[in-house]
Scaffold this motif. Structure first.
Motif, PDB file in Angstrom:
ATOM      1  N   TYR A   1     -23.690 -14.643  -2.303  1.00  0.00           N
ATOM      2  CA  TYR A   1     -22.368 -14.882  -2.883  1.00  0.00           C
ATOM      3  C   TYR A   1     -21.810 -13.611  -3.504  1.00  0.00           C
ATOM      4  CZ  TYR A   1     -21.830 -19.960  -2.463  1.00  0.00           C
ATOM      5  OH  TYR A   1     -21.632 -21.224  -1.975  1.00  0.00           O
ATOM      6  N   VAL A   2     -22.650 -12.900  -4.252  1.00  0.00           N
ATOM      7  CA  VAL A   2     -22.207 -11.661  -4.901  1.00  0.00           C
ATOM      8  C   VAL A   2     -21.840 -10.607  -3.855  1.00  0.00           C
ATOM      9  CG1 VAL A   2     -22.893  -9.768  -6.424  1.00  0.00           C
ATOM     10  CG2 VAL A   2     -23.559 -12.124  -6.973  1.00  0.00           C
ATOM     11  N   ALA A   3     -22.677 -10.477  -2.820  1.00  0.00           N
ATOM     12  CA  ALA A   3     -22.411  -9.487  -1.770  1.00  0.00           C
ATOM     13  C   ALA A   3     -21.116  -9.785  -1.033  1.00  0.00           C
ATOM     14  CB  ALA A   3     -23.586  -9.448  -0.781  1.00  0.00           C
ATOM     15  N   SER A   4     -20.899 -11.048  -0.683  1.00  0.00           N
ATOM     16  CA  SER A   4     -19.680 -11.403   0.050  1.00  0.00           C
ATOM     17  C   SER A   4     -18.450 -11.228  -0.819  1.00  0.00           C
ATOM     18  CB  SER A   4     -19.768 -12.839   0.563  1.00  0.00           C
ATOM     19  OG  SER A   4     -19.906 -13.752  -0.510  1.00  0.00           O
ATOM     20  N   ALA A   5     -18.567 -11.542  -2.116  1.00  0.00           N
ATOM     21  CA  ALA A   5     -17.431 -11.342  -3.019  1.00  0.00           C
ATOM     22  C   ALA A   5     -17.089  -9.863  -3.118  1.00  0.00           C
ATOM     23  CB  ALA A   5     -17.746 -11.915  -4.398  1.00  0.00           C
ATOM     24  N   ALA A   6     -18.116  -8.998  -3.130  1.00  0.00           N
ATOM     25  CA  ALA A   6     -17.870  -7.558  -3.194  1.00  0.00           C
ATOM     26  C   ALA A   6     -17.172  -7.062  -1.931  1.00  0.00           C
ATOM     27  CB  ALA A   6     -19.191  -6.812  -3.399  1.00  0.00           C
ATOM     28  N   ILE A   7     -17.590  -7.580  -0.777  1.00  0.00           N
ATOM     29  CA  ILE A   7     -16.951  -7.189   0.485  1.00  0.00           C
ATOM     30  C   ILE A   7     -15.500  -7.636   0.512  1.00  0.00           C
ATOM     31  CG2 ILE A   7     -16.966  -7.563   2.985  1.00  0.00           C
ATOM     32  CD1 ILE A   7     -20.044  -7.827   2.752  1.00  0.00           C
ATOM     33  N   VAL A   8     -15.269  -8.881   0.111  1.00  0.00           N
ATOM     34  CA  VAL A   8     -13.896  -9.391   0.084  1.00  0.00           C
ATOM     35  C   VAL A   8     -13.049  -8.601  -0.906  1.00  0.00           C
ATOM     36  CG1 VAL A   8     -12.478 -11.389  -0.538  1.00  0.00           C
ATOM     37  CG2 VAL A   8     -14.500 -11.693   0.878  1.00  0.00           C
ATOM     38  N   ALA A   9     -13.657  -8.176  -2.021  1.00  0.00           N
ATOM     39  CA  ALA A   9     -12.914  -7.376  -2.995  1.00  0.00           C
ATOM     40  C   ALA A   9     -12.408  -6.077  -2.372  1.00  0.00           C
ATOM     41  CB  ALA A   9     -13.797  -7.080  -4.204  1.00  0.00           C
ATOM     42  N   GLY A  10     -13.220  -5.473  -1.495  1.00  0.00           N
ATOM     43  CA  GLY A  10     -12.770  -4.267  -0.807  1.00  0.00           C
ATOM     44  C   GLY A  10     -11.575  -4.533   0.086  1.00  0.00           C
ATOM     45  N   ILE A  11     -11.629  -5.638   0.834  1.00  0.00           N
ATOM     46  CA  ILE A  11     -10.496  -6.006   1.676  1.00  0.00           C
ATOM     47  C   ILE A  11      -9.271  -6.309   0.818  1.00  0.00           C
ATOM     48  CG2 ILE A  11      -9.662  -7.677   3.378  1.00  0.00           C
ATOM     49  CD1 ILE A  11     -12.551  -8.011   4.316  1.00  0.00           C
ATOM     50  N   ILE A  12      -9.482  -6.963  -0.321  1.00  0.00           N
ATOM     51  CA  ILE A  12      -8.373  -7.276  -1.210  1.00  0.00           C
ATOM     52  C   ILE A  12      -7.735  -6.009  -1.767  1.00  0.00           C
ATOM     53  CG2 ILE A  12      -7.860  -8.231  -3.504  1.00  0.00           C
ATOM     54  CD1 ILE A  12      -9.635 -10.553  -2.863  1.00  0.00           C
ATOM     55  N   LEU A  13      -8.557  -4.995  -2.048  1.00  0.00           N
ATOM     56  CA  LEU A  13      -7.999  -3.724  -2.510  1.00  0.00           C
ATOM     57  C   LEU A  13      -7.001  -3.172  -1.496  1.00  0.00           C
ATOM     58  CD1 LEU A  13     -11.121  -1.935  -4.029  1.00  0.00           C
ATOM     59  CD2 LEU A  13      -9.062  -2.619  -5.258  1.00  0.00           C
ATOM     60  N   CYS A  14      -7.387  -3.212  -0.217  1.00  0.00           N
ATOM     61  CA  CYS A  14      -6.478  -2.732   0.829  1.00  0.00           C
ATOM     62  C   CYS A  14      -5.221  -3.591   0.891  1.00  0.00           C
ATOM     63  CB  CYS A  14      -7.191  -2.729   2.184  1.00  0.00           C
ATOM     64  SG  CYS A  14      -8.606  -1.614   2.291  1.00  0.00           S
ATOM     65  N   PHE A  15      -5.389  -4.903   0.826  1.00  0.00           N
ATOM     66  CA  PHE A  15      -4.232  -5.794   0.827  1.00  0.00           C
ATOM     67  C   PHE A  15      -3.326  -5.525  -0.365  1.00  0.00           C
ATOM     68  CE2 PHE A  15      -5.958  -8.248   4.242  1.00  0.00           C
ATOM     69  CZ  PHE A  15      -4.942  -9.065   4.695  1.00  0.00           C
ATOM     70  N   ALA A  16      -3.922  -5.270  -1.530  1.00  0.00           N
ATOM     71  CA  ALA A  16      -3.128  -5.060  -2.734  1.00  0.00           C
ATOM     72  C   ALA A  16      -2.256  -3.810  -2.615  1.00  0.00           C
ATOM     73  CB  ALA A  16      -4.040  -4.961  -3.948  1.00  0.00           C
ATOM     74  N   GLU A  17      -2.829  -2.707  -2.114  1.00  0.00           N
ATOM     75  CA  GLU A  17      -2.022  -1.493  -1.981  1.00  0.00           C
ATOM     76  C   GLU A  17      -0.943  -1.659  -0.921  1.00  0.00           C
ATOM     77  OE1 GLU A  17      -2.359   3.185  -0.630  1.00  0.00           O
ATOM     78  OE2 GLU A  17      -3.842   2.365  -2.028  1.00  0.00           O
ATOM     79  N   VAL A  18      -1.333  -2.178   0.244  1.00  0.00           N
ATOM     80  CA  VAL A  18      -0.350  -2.324   1.324  1.00  0.00           C
ATOM     81  C   VAL A  18       0.749  -3.289   0.912  1.00  0.00           C
ATOM     82  CG1 VAL A  18      -0.014  -3.132   3.690  1.00  0.00           C
ATOM     83  CG2 VAL A  18      -2.010  -1.730   3.128  1.00  0.00           C
ATOM     84  N   SER A  19       0.394  -4.411   0.305  1.00  0.00           N
ATOM     85  CA  SER A  19       1.404  -5.409  -0.065  1.00  0.00           C
ATOM     86  C   SER A  19       2.336  -4.908  -1.144  1.00  0.00           C
ATOM     87  CB  SER A  19       0.721  -6.698  -0.527  1.00  0.00           C
ATOM     88  OG  SER A  19       0.059  -6.523  -1.757  1.00  0.00           O
ATOM     89  N   SER A  20       1.874  -3.978  -1.989  1.00  0.00           N
ATOM     90  CA  SER A  20       2.733  -3.475  -3.073  1.00  0.00           C
ATOM     91  C   SER A  20       3.891  -2.632  -2.547  1.00  0.00           C
ATOM     92  CB  SER A  20       1.903  -2.666  -4.068  1.00  0.00           C
ATOM     93  OG  SER A  20       1.534  -1.404  -3.546  1.00  0.00           O
ATOM     94  N   ARG A  21       3.833  -2.212  -1.268  1.00  0.00           N
ATOM     95  CA  ARG A  21       4.923  -1.456  -0.664  1.00  0.00           C
ATOM     96  C   ARG A  21       6.045  -2.349  -0.133  1.00  0.00           C
ATOM     97  NH1 ARG A  21       3.880   3.923   0.681  1.00  0.00           N
ATOM     98  NH2 ARG A  21       1.710   4.620   0.451  1.00  0.00           N
ATOM     99  N   PHE A  22       5.835  -3.654  -0.143  1.00  0.00           N
ATOM    100  CA  PHE A  22       6.779  -4.577   0.481  1.00  0.00           C
ATOM    101  C   PHE A  22       7.197  -5.659  -0.510  1.00  0.00           C
ATOM    102  CE2 PHE A  22       4.003  -2.812   3.668  1.00  0.00           C
ATOM    103  CZ  PHE A  22       4.810  -2.566   4.765  1.00  0.00           C
TER     104      PHE A  22
END
Length: 436
Positions: free
Chosen positions: A54-75
């Motif tokens: 659970y901890v490992a998968s949450a960490a992986i998803v957090a990385g994807i969310i970081l990318c989503f957060a930066e990209v989405s902040s441009r729109f």
């Protein structure tokens, strides 16, 4: 002066989704059906190391969310991953993302609708098959369509109600269950195999999905460039903690967890008596219904966004004259969801949705370094430290996950993608003919 967003929404859309409404939307979508069945499957693969998974998968998803957060902040326009792909990689790639994302939303809705009816049959056996099943599905879809048709504020209020109710049910399960946990049941003496642990993480990555879809109605969110990143991180932290606690209670209270078909219901029966199974059945219905409402809110906005960009007929982008909601896209989506729900199956539809998600996860992560290079003088309002490396790692992860997809489902996703290409080129030909 703040940077100008790369794509803006139509001024006649109502920005009625506030910051905490949006947090609730993401939580509601992410806490879906998986948490009701996965604890036993994860435990069967890796035992008590499921907590580490659970901890490992949450960490992986957090990385994807970081990318989503930066990209989405441009729109700040409507479309989410579709909009990001279109602006970054061009109209063809953007169309395919939007098309496939919409198909995945239809499939997810149909799968959850079947799950809701299965749990409803626990209380009312007559709705488990035949006419009763079809009638209940029609009633659910009709009701949610009306709620989302009359206005985005009404839909977000209903979403908030479902989210709070869902969280209270799961918090009650964990809050009571923690008092009955047998801590001797947690054994870490035998390390899991690589195949078992990676399989567990893969399943949990799928469970944490949902944050991506919530960005679709950004054209109706107040201050999306600030509120989307905030909501993404707040929601995923809440969900990760809750999922971890649910797994702890299941391991510590249910001796036969590895073979349980309804782990939360069986665990509840251990420490709450016969009423436990009924409680979880009701919670499962509430969870499914809340997620169905969230999908009804977000999915039709994809058709609206495709029409807004001129990639499908313009009437899909029509707004209701009174309620200012995309009523044509909503009604078309609702009709197709009903057909798929009555004729489809839970597992197959869910698998298709997952494969599609992995594809646009990778594209959104890849968009981060591309947009940085393309707009060096216009930095994103939200920037990820070491964003290039994070994006590369996340793309590699998504590709690895895709390489482990089932062959039949991957084939069918490819067929749907090719069908989308045909529609795209047909629409372009008609557009060229009308302007020629």
């Amino acid at each position: 002066m703040p940077p100008t967003p790369l794509a803006v929404s139509r001024p006649d859309l109502v920005r009625g989704i506030r910051r905490w409404d949006f947090v609730a939307l993401i939580v509601n979508i992410t806490i879906g059906a998986g948490i009701l069945g996965l604890p036993s499957k994860i435990y069967a693969l890796v035992g008590a190391y499921s907590l580490v998974a659970y901890v490992a998968s949450a960490a992986i998803v957090a990385g994807i969310i970081l990318c989503f957060a930066e990209v989405s902040s441009r729109f700040n326009g409507t479309g989410g991953p579709y909009l990001y792909a279109r602006q970054t990689f061009g109209p063809l790639v953007g169309f395919e993302v939007g098309w496939m994302l919409w198909i995945s939303r239809l499939a997810s809705f149909a799968a959850l609708c079947n799950l809701f009816v299965d749990y409803a049959a626990y209380f009312w056996p007559s709705v488990g098959a035949g006419v009763g099943r079809a009638a209940l599905m029609a009633a659910i879809i009709s009701g949610l369509t009306v709620v989302n048709l009359v206005g985005v504020r009404t839909a977000s209020r209903v979403n908030n109600l479902f989210t709070v109710s869902k969280l209270l049910a799961l918090v009650f399960f964990t809050g009571v269950g923690l008092f009955f946990v047998d801590w001797q049941a947690f054994s870490f003496a035998v390390a899991p195999t690589y195949a078992g642990f990676s399989g567990a993480v893969l399943l949990l990555i799928f469970t944490f999905s949902g944050f991506d879809v919530a960005a679709i109605p950004a054209g109706e969110i107040e201050q999306p460039q600030r509120n989307v990143p905030f909501a993404l991180f707040t929601a995923i932290a809440t969900v990760a903690l809750l999922f971890l606690l649910v797994q702890v209670v299941c391991i510590g209270t249910l001796p036969g967890l590895a073979t349980s078909q309804r782990p939360l219901a069986n665990a509840s029966e251990q420490f709450m008596g016969p009423a436990g199974a009924a409680f979880i059945a009701g919670a499962a219905m509430l969870t499914a219904l809340g997620t169905l409402n969230a999908l009804m809110l977000t999915g039709p906005r994809l058709l609206f966004a495709l029409a807004e960009q001129g990639q499908i007929p313009a009437f899909f982008g029509a707004l209701h004259p009174r309620f200012r909601t995309p009523h044509v896209a909503l009604l078309v989506s609702a009709a197709l969801k009903l057909v798929l729900a009555i004729s489809g199956t839970f597992i197959y539809a869910l698998t298709l949705s997952t494969i599609i998600r992995l594809g646009y996860f990778a594209l959104t992560c890849a968009a981060l370094p591309v947009l940085r290079r393309r707009h060096p003088a216009q930095p994103a309002p939200f920037q990820v430290w070491g964003g290039g490396a994070v994006a590369v790692a996340c793309v590699a992860l998504c590709l690895w996950l895709l390489s482990n997809s089932a062959a039949n489902e991957a084939r069918d996703v490819g067929v749907a993608a090719v069908a989308g290409l045909g529609l795209y080129f047909l629409s372009n030909r008609r557009k060229s003919s009308s302007t020629g």
